[in-house]
Design a protein around this motif. Structure first.
Motif, mmCIF file in Angstrom:
data_model
loop_
_atom_site.group_PDB
_atom_site.id
_atom_site.type_symbol
_atom_site.label_atom_id
_atom_site.label_comp_id
_atom_site.label_asym_id
_atom_site.label_seq_id
_atom_site.Cartn_x
_atom_site.Cartn_y
_atom_site.Cartn_z
ATOM 1 N N HIS A 57 -2.956 -4.410 2.224
ATOM 2 C CA HIS A 57 -4.163 -3.780 3.493
ATOM 3 C C HIS A 57 -3.771 -5.449 4.387
ATOM 4 O O HIS A 57 -5.014 -5.521 4.664
ATOM 5 C CB HIS A 57 -5.016 -2.598 3.509
ATOM 6 C CG HIS A 57 -4.600 -2.521 2.659
ATOM 7 N ND1 HIS A 57 -5.216 -1.134 1.262
ATOM 8 C CD2 HIS A 57 -4.356 -1.062 3.163
ATOM 9 C CE1 HIS A 57 -5.175 -0.650 0.715
ATOM 10 N NE2 HIS A 57 -4.274 -0.131 1.580
ATOM 11 N N ILE A 112 -10.802 4.165 -1.991
ATOM 12 C CA ILE A 112 -9.767 4.537 -0.681
ATOM 13 C C ILE A 112 -9.436 5.863 -1.209
ATOM 14 O O ILE A 112 -8.743 6.544 -0.254
ATOM 15 C CB ILE A 112 -8.884 3.731 -0.361
ATOM 16 C CG1 ILE A 112 -9.926 2.300 0.095
ATOM 17 C CG2 ILE A 112 -7.900 3.822 1.028
ATOM 18 C CD1 ILE A 112 -9.424 0.806 0.397
ATOM 19 N N THR A 137 -3.704 5.383 5.610
ATOM 20 C CA THR A 137 -4.494 4.558 3.676
ATOM 21 C C THR A 137 -4.421 3.415 4.927
ATOM 22 O O THR A 137 -6.092 2.713 4.679
ATOM 23 C CB THR A 137 -3.443 4.030 3.475
ATOM 24 O OG1 THR A 137 -3.814 2.945 2.005
ATOM 25 C CG2 THR A 137 -2.411 3.097 3.572
ATOM 26 N N LYS A 189 0.745 -1.220 -0.007
ATOM 27 C CA LYS A 189 0.143 -0.213 0.116
ATOM 28 C C LYS A 189 0.891 1.074 0.263
ATOM 29 O O LYS A 189 1.867 0.839 0.747
ATOM 30 C CB LYS A 189 -1.059 0.018 1.131
ATOM 31 C CG LYS A 189 -0.247 -0.114 2.599
ATOM 32 C CD LYS A 189 0.324 1.232 2.745
ATOM 33 C CE LYS A 189 1.141 0.910 4.046
ATOM 34 N NZ LYS A 189 2.210 2.458 4.651
ATOM 35 N N PRO A 190 0.391 2.637 -0.897
ATOM 36 C CA PRO A 190 -0.927 2.632 -1.743
ATOM 37 C C PRO A 190 -0.305 2.241 -2.770
ATOM 38 O O PRO A 190 1.325 1.727 -2.983
ATOM 39 C CB PRO A 190 -0.995 4.424 -1.458
ATOM 40 C CG PRO A 190 0.422 4.460 -1.234
ATOM 41 C CD PRO A 190 1.919 3.631 -0.296
ATOM 42 N N VAL A 191 -1.639 1.078 -3.580
ATOM 43 C CA VAL A 191 -0.544 1.272 -4.563
ATOM 44 C C VAL A 191 -0.254 1.711 -5.566
ATOM 45 O O VAL A 191 0.941 1.190 -6.603
ATOM 46 C CB VAL A 191 -2.607 0.555 -5.244
ATOM 47 C CG1 VAL A 191 -3.099 1.001 -5.712
ATOM 48 C CG2 VAL A 191 -1.957 -0.747 -6.654
ATOM 49 N N GLY A 232 -10.248 -7.071 -1.185
ATOM 50 C CA GLY A 232 -9.519 -5.392 -1.338
ATOM 51 C C GLY A 232 -9.318 -5.462 -2.368
ATOM 52 O O GLY A 232 -8.203 -5.475 -3.221
ATOM 53 N N SER A 274 -5.440 8.292 -7.311
ATOM 54 C CA SER A 274 -6.699 7.218 -7.878
ATOM 55 C C SER A 274 -6.246 7.573 -9.504
ATOM 56 O O SER A 274 -6.794 6.272 -9.294
ATOM 57 C CB SER A 274 -7.416 7.799 -7.359
ATOM 58 O OG SER A 274 -7.732 9.583 -8.334
ATOM 59 N N ILE A 288 -3.750 -5.790 -3.018
ATOM 60 C CA ILE A 288 -3.072 -5.244 -2.328
ATOM 61 C C ILE A 288 -2.927 -5.127 -0.196
ATOM 62 O O ILE A 288 -3.984 -5.621 0.118
ATOM 63 C CB ILE A 288 -3.731 -3.274 -2.707
ATOM 64 C CG1 ILE A 288 -3.971 -3.383 -4.105
ATOM 65 C CG2 ILE A 288 -2.729 -2.006 -1.595
ATOM 66 C CD1 ILE A 288 -4.782 -3.337 -4.912
ATOM 67 N N GLU A 323 -11.727 -1.334 -5.229
ATOM 68 C CA GLU A 323 -11.906 -0.503 -3.990
ATOM 69 C C GLU A 323 -10.884 0.281 -3.400
ATOM 70 O O GLU A 323 -10.737 0.980 -2.338
ATOM 71 C CB GLU A 323 -11.716 -1.670 -2.382
ATOM 72 C CG GLU A 323 -13.647 -2.619 -2.826
ATOM 73 C CD GLU A 323 -13.345 -3.490 -1.472
ATOM 74 O OE1 GLU A 323 -13.730 -3.888 -0.725
ATOM 75 O OE2 GLU A 323 -12.869 -5.289 -2.250
ATOM 76 N N ASN A 324 -9.934 0.353 -3.913
ATOM 77 C CA ASN A 324 -8.093 0.585 -3.379
ATOM 78 C C ASN A 324 -8.423 2.296 -4.516
ATOM 79 O O ASN A 324 -7.855 3.022 -3.520
ATOM 80 C CB ASN A 324 -7.104 0.308 -3.795
ATOM 81 C CG ASN A 324 -6.627 -0.683 -3.057
ATOM 82 O OD1 ASN A 324 -5.757 -0.300 -1.404
ATOM 83 N ND2 ASN A 324 -7.558 -1.920 -3.283
ATOM 84 N N ASP A 376 -8.991 1.899 4.880
ATOM 85 C CA ASP A 376 -8.958 1.037 3.800
ATOM 86 C C ASP A 376 -9.804 -0.030 5.105
ATOM 87 O O ASP A 376 -10.755 -0.049 4.332
ATOM 88 C CB ASP A 376 -7.848 -0.265 4.140
ATOM 89 C CG ASP A 376 -8.536 -1.559 3.701
ATOM 90 O OD1 ASP A 376 -8.587 -1.664 2.349
ATOM 91 O OD2 ASP A 376 -8.329 -2.714 4.568
#
Length: 345
Positions: A142, A333, A196, A115-117, A325, A121, A140, A329-330, A200
Motif C-alpha cells: 500500500h 482492512i 483497498t 495488495k490485497p495480500v 502496514g 481475511s 504489503i 493491519e491488513n 488502508d
C-alpha cells in the motif's frame, strides 16, 4: 567490509512489476523493477531472477531490463539455488496467498506482496500463522503510506496542527470500460482491488472503524459490483464515507479530510490545504482559504515506491525492526471490506 546486497527475486513481471515504467507521465520509479534498477536499488539489491507464467511476458521483460527470467506454471515455483533474502510477489491477487506460502516454505524470510495480500481475511490469517511459525517478515504494497505528502498530513493531524479530525470522504472512481483484473473470473470487484488503498489509508489515519451502512450495486446477480458505498464511524466519532465506483469517464483517487479548522484534499491529482479565516463574503463568519504549509514536501521528493524499499533494506540489514502496514493491519482492512459485502446482502 563491503555490505552484502539483498538477494531478490520478482514473481510476476507485468504491470506493477515493470510495464508502468513505460508511462511517460508517471513519476519514476513507479514499478518494482524501476526501483531495483535505480541507483538506490543497484546499491542495495541483487536481482537474481524474474518469473512469470507467460513466456512472452518473460521475453519482453528480459529485453527491457537485460535480466534473467524463467517461465513457470501456476502451481510450481522453482526457486534458484542459494539463499534468497527477498521475494517480491506482483502476480494477480488470487495467486498471492499460494505463492507466499511456497516462498515461506522454501525458506525465504522476507516478502513484499502486492495488495490485497489475500482474497479474504481468512487467507491473510493463514499467511500470518505461517509467517510467525517460520520467522518471516511481510510487507504489503500500500505504497501511499510511504508517500512523503501523505506522511506529512498524518503527522500534522497527529500533532494537532490541522485541528481535530471530524470526517473523511474517500472516493475511488474508475472506468468500467477498462476494468482489468477487478472484473475477472477470480472474484473481487473494485472494492477489493482498488478500494483497498482507500481502506488502508482510513485504517492508517484513524484505526479500524465500525460499519454503519453499506450498499453494493451489481449489473446482475453473480457479477462483481460496479459500486460499493459505505459509511463508518470511529470510537472518536469521526464520520467516514467510502465510495468505490466504476462507470466513470475518468480516474480519481481522493481523500477529503475535514477538521474543525481545516480541510485537506489528498488526491492523485495533487494536495490542497484550506484553513479557517475571517470571511470576506459574510460578516461575522469564517471561510476556508487555500494555503501551502511551510514544511509540505516538494513534488520532486515525493516518491512512495522508493520509500517501502528503504524500509525493507533497513529491516534486512538490521538497522530497524519497523514494518509499516503489518499483516495484522491488513487483516483488519480485509475484515472491513468483507463487512461491506456482508452487510449489503
Amino acid at each position: 567490509m563491503k555490505p552484502t546486497k539483498i538477494r531478490t527475486i520478482l514473481i510476476g513481471l507485468g504491470r506493477i512489476a515493470s510495464r508502468l515504467e513505460e508511462d511517460p507521465y508517471r513519476k519514476k520509479p513507479c514499478t518494482h523493477m524501476g526501483v531495483l534498477s535505480s541507483p538506490f536499488g543497484k546499491k542495495y539489491f541483487d536481482f537474481l531472477c524474474g518469473y512469470d507464467t507467460k513466456s512472452e511476458v518473460c521475453q519482453t521483460f528480459q529485453k527491457r531490463w537485460k535480466k534473467q527470467t524463467e517461465t513457470i506454471s501456476e502451481d510450481f515455483l522453482p526457486l534458484p539455488d542459494g539463499q534468497i533474502d527477498l521475494a517480491i510477489i506482483a502476480t494477480p491477487s488470487h495467486s498471492h496467498e499460494k505463492i507466499a506460502k511456497q516462498c515461506m516454505l522454501g525458506g525465504i524470510k522476507h516478502l513484499l506482496i502486492e495488495k490485497p495480500v489475500a482474497m479474504s481475511s481468512m487467507g491473510a490469517k493463514q499467511l500470518q500463522f505461517l509467517a510467525k511459525r517460520n520467522g518471516v517478515k511481510i510487507w504489503i504494497n500500500h505504497e501511499r503510506r510511504y508517500h512523503p505528502s501523505y506522511r506529512f498530513v498524518k503527522k500534522e493531524l497527529e500533532n494537532g496542527n490541522f485541528g481535530k479530525l471530524k470526517s473523511i470522504r474517500a472516493s475511488v472512481f474508475t472506468s468500467a470500460r477498462n476494468p482489468g483484473i477487478a472484473f475477472s473470473k477470480y472474484g473481487g470487484g473494485p472494492l477489493l482491488h482498488d478500494g483497498t488503498h482507500a481502506m488502508d489509508l482510513i485504517h492508517w489515519l484513524v484505526g479500524k472503524p465500525k460499519l454503519v451502512y453499506s450498499k453494493i450495486e451489481r449489473p446482475k446477480k453473480g457479477f462483481v459490483e460496479t459500486r460499493a458505498f459505505a459509511c463508518f464511524q470511529t470510537n472518536s466519532e469521526v464520520e467516514i464515507v467510502l465510495d468505490v465506483s466504476g462507470g466513470r469517464d475518468y480516474f480519481q483517487f481522493e481523500l477529503d479530510l475535514h477538521t474543525d479548522t481545516h480541510r485537506i484534499i489528498c488526491s492523485n491529482d495533487g494536495f490542497q490545504f484550506l484553513q479557517s479565516v475571517p470571511s470576506k463574503l459574510y460578516k461575522g463568519f469564517q471561510s476556508l482559504q487555500s494555503f501551502v504549509p511551510k514544511q509540505f514536501p516538494k513534488p520532486e521528493t515525493a516518491n512512495a515506491f522508493v520509500g517501502i524499499y528503504h524500509e525493507i533494506k533497513e529491516v534486512i540489514s538490521g538497522e530497524s525492526n519497523h514494518v509499516e502496514g503489518t499483516l495484522a493491519e491488513n487483516i483488519n482492512i480485509l475484515e472491513s471490506i468483507e463487512s461491506i459485502y456482508r452487510s449489503s446482502k
